[in-house]
Write a protein that holds these residues in place. Sequence first.
Motif, short mmCIF file in Angstrom:
data_model
loop_
_atom_site.label_atom_id
_atom_site.label_comp_id
_atom_site.label_asym_id
_atom_site.label_seq_id
_atom_site.Cartn_x
_atom_site.Cartn_y
_atom_site.Cartn_z
N PRO A 50 4.24 4.80 -34.93
CA PRO A 50 5.69 4.74 -34.65
C PRO A 50 6.46 5.79 -35.44
CG PRO A 50 4.80 2.56 -35.18
CD PRO A 50 3.73 3.55 -35.52
N THR A 51 7.57 6.22 -34.89
CA THR A 51 8.47 7.12 -35.61
C THR A 51 9.06 6.39 -36.81
OG1 THR A 51 9.02 8.33 -33.60
CG2 THR A 51 10.58 8.48 -35.42
N VAL A 52 9.20 7.09 -37.92
CA VAL A 52 9.81 6.50 -39.11
C VAL A 52 11.31 6.45 -38.90
CG1 VAL A 52 10.10 6.69 -41.61
CG2 VAL A 52 7.95 7.42 -40.54
N SER A 53 11.85 5.24 -38.82
CA SER A 53 13.26 5.09 -38.45
C SER A 53 14.22 5.50 -39.57
CB SER A 53 13.54 3.63 -38.04
OG SER A 53 13.20 2.74 -39.09
N SER A 54 13.83 5.28 -40.81
CA SER A 54 14.68 5.65 -41.95
C SER A 54 13.83 6.44 -42.95
CB SER A 54 15.27 4.41 -42.61
OG SER A 54 16.08 3.69 -41.71
N PRO A 55 13.53 7.70 -42.63
CA PRO A 55 12.64 8.48 -43.49
C PRO A 55 13.23 8.76 -44.86
CG PRO A 55 13.65 9.88 -41.83
CD PRO A 55 14.01 8.47 -41.47
N LEU A 56 12.34 8.91 -45.83
CA LEU A 56 12.75 9.32 -47.17
C LEU A 56 12.68 10.83 -47.26
CD1 LEU A 56 10.84 6.68 -49.34
CD2 LEU A 56 13.28 6.72 -48.78
N PRO A 57 13.54 11.45 -48.06
CA PRO A 57 13.46 12.91 -48.23
C PRO A 57 12.17 13.29 -48.95
CG PRO A 57 15.03 11.96 -49.77
CD PRO A 57 14.64 10.86 -48.84
N VAL A 58 11.59 14.41 -48.56
CA VAL A 58 10.33 14.83 -49.15
C VAL A 58 10.47 15.07 -50.66
CG1 VAL A 58 10.66 17.30 -48.73
CG2 VAL A 58 8.34 16.35 -48.81
N ALA A 59 11.68 15.29 -51.13
CA ALA A 59 11.90 15.53 -52.56
C ALA A 59 11.48 14.34 -53.43
CB ALA A 59 13.37 15.86 -52.82
N ILE A 158 -4.13 1.74 -48.39
CA ILE A 158 -3.02 1.70 -47.44
C ILE A 158 -2.37 3.07 -47.42
CG2 ILE A 158 -0.83 0.64 -46.79
CD1 ILE A 158 -1.57 -1.78 -48.45
N SER A 159 -2.27 3.66 -46.23
CA SER A 159 -1.48 4.88 -46.06
C SER A 159 -0.15 4.50 -45.42
CB SER A 159 -2.21 5.89 -45.18
OG SER A 159 -3.23 6.54 -45.90
N ILE A 160 0.92 5.10 -45.90
CA ILE A 160 2.27 4.75 -45.45
C ILE A 160 3.00 6.02 -45.06
CG2 ILE A 160 4.45 3.64 -46.10
CD1 ILE A 160 2.51 2.52 -48.53
N GLY A 161 3.62 6.02 -43.89
CA GLY A 161 4.43 7.15 -43.47
C GLY A 161 5.84 7.02 -44.00
N ILE A 162 6.22 7.86 -44.96
CA ILE A 162 7.59 7.80 -45.49
C ILE A 162 8.51 8.74 -44.71
CG2 ILE A 162 6.82 7.08 -47.77
CD1 ILE A 162 7.45 9.96 -48.73
N ALA A 163 7.92 9.59 -43.89
CA ALA A 163 8.61 10.43 -42.91
C ALA A 163 7.58 10.75 -41.84
CB ALA A 163 9.16 11.70 -43.56
N ASP A 164 8.01 11.31 -40.73
CA ASP A 164 7.07 11.52 -39.62
C ASP A 164 5.91 12.43 -39.98
OD1 ASP A 164 8.40 9.80 -37.92
OD2 ASP A 164 9.60 11.38 -36.99
N LYS A 165 6.11 13.35 -40.90
CA LYS A 165 5.06 14.30 -41.28
C LYS A 165 4.63 14.14 -42.74
CE LYS A 165 4.99 16.72 -37.37
NZ LYS A 165 3.78 16.86 -36.52
N VAL A 166 5.03 13.05 -43.37
CA VAL A 166 4.74 12.86 -44.80
C VAL A 166 4.17 11.46 -45.03
CG1 VAL A 166 5.67 12.92 -47.14
CG2 VAL A 166 6.68 14.37 -45.37
N ALA A 167 3.02 11.40 -45.71
CA ALA A 167 2.38 10.11 -45.99
C ALA A 167 2.02 9.99 -47.46
CB ALA A 167 1.13 9.93 -45.13
N ILE A 168 1.98 8.76 -47.92
CA ILE A 168 1.47 8.46 -49.25
C ILE A 168 0.33 7.47 -49.10
CG2 ILE A 168 3.72 8.87 -50.30
CD1 ILE A 168 4.00 5.82 -50.65
N ASP A 169 -0.49 7.34 -50.13
CA ASP A 169 -1.65 6.45 -50.06
C ASP A 169 -1.69 5.60 -51.32
OD1 ASP A 169 -5.12 6.40 -49.68
OD2 ASP A 169 -3.76 6.17 -48.00
N VAL A 170 -2.03 4.34 -51.15
CA VAL A 170 -2.15 3.39 -52.27
C VAL A 170 -3.49 2.71 -52.15
CG1 VAL A 170 -1.24 1.27 -53.28
CG2 VAL A 170 0.34 3.01 -52.41
N GLY A 171 -4.24 2.66 -53.24
CA GLY A 171 -5.53 1.99 -53.23
C GLY A 171 -5.67 1.04 -54.40
N PHE A 172 -6.50 0.02 -54.21
CA PHE A 172 -6.75 -0.93 -55.29
C PHE A 172 -8.22 -1.35 -55.26
CE2 PHE A 172 -6.92 -5.27 -57.10
CZ PHE A 172 -6.39 -4.99 -58.35
N THR A 173 -8.81 -1.44 -56.45
CA THR A 173 -10.15 -1.99 -56.61
C THR A 173 -10.07 -3.22 -57.50
OG1 THR A 173 -11.37 0.07 -56.30
CG2 THR A 173 -12.42 -1.60 -57.63
#
Length: 204
Positions: A50-59, A158-173
């Motif tokens: 899905p398109t990110v409806s309220s994207p965060l700035p890449v900054a 978990i990968s999360i789209g914070i903008a349509d072309k920008v993702a972050i990843d969170v992992g836990f062991t």
Amino acid sequence: MNRRVAASVALVGVLLIGGCSSHSVTPPVATGAGSGAASVSTGSSARLVPTVSSPLPVAVISKHPCDSALTDAQVKDLLGEISPRFHTDNQAGLLCQWQKQSTGATVAIGWLTGLKDGLNQVYANQKDDAYFQPSEIEGFPALVYDITDRKPDTNCAISIGIADKVAIDVGFTVGTNRSGKQNPCDAAKVIAGMVLDNLKAAAR
């Protein structure tokens, strides 16, 4: 076998969650296999997420995740101590890990700047993973995944789209003291919420 998260380069791609090894007080090192992945191979041309409806700035991801993803207080809440942080940058982007040495419990967070198509690229590259669960975290499209386990019980990413072309990843062991008692994906979702709250605050 004792377990440790490691930022790894494997045949399947650049990994945020790594394989098994003994506990160590030294920074995590590359291993040959892993449980979660953020691949840097070419992204899909089709829109899979899905398109990110309220994207965060890449900054908001301009600082290294070791310095901006979590506060010391949050790390202590998650691991029971302010654990050492390790820069584990690789082709996927800027990566950081916090590890409780006594149990191997590990938090791993990455700004996936190496993925030019963001979460869409993660979807395309991880589609054959054993565990592949589209999700949403605080209104942002996300993917909960694990390469090898259909029911993750040790590692989860978990990968999360914070903008349509920008993702972050969170992992836990999960640490050895909580093996079989803690769901790694539930823990990763809690961590993801913390990280997103911090990024939203940085955007204000």
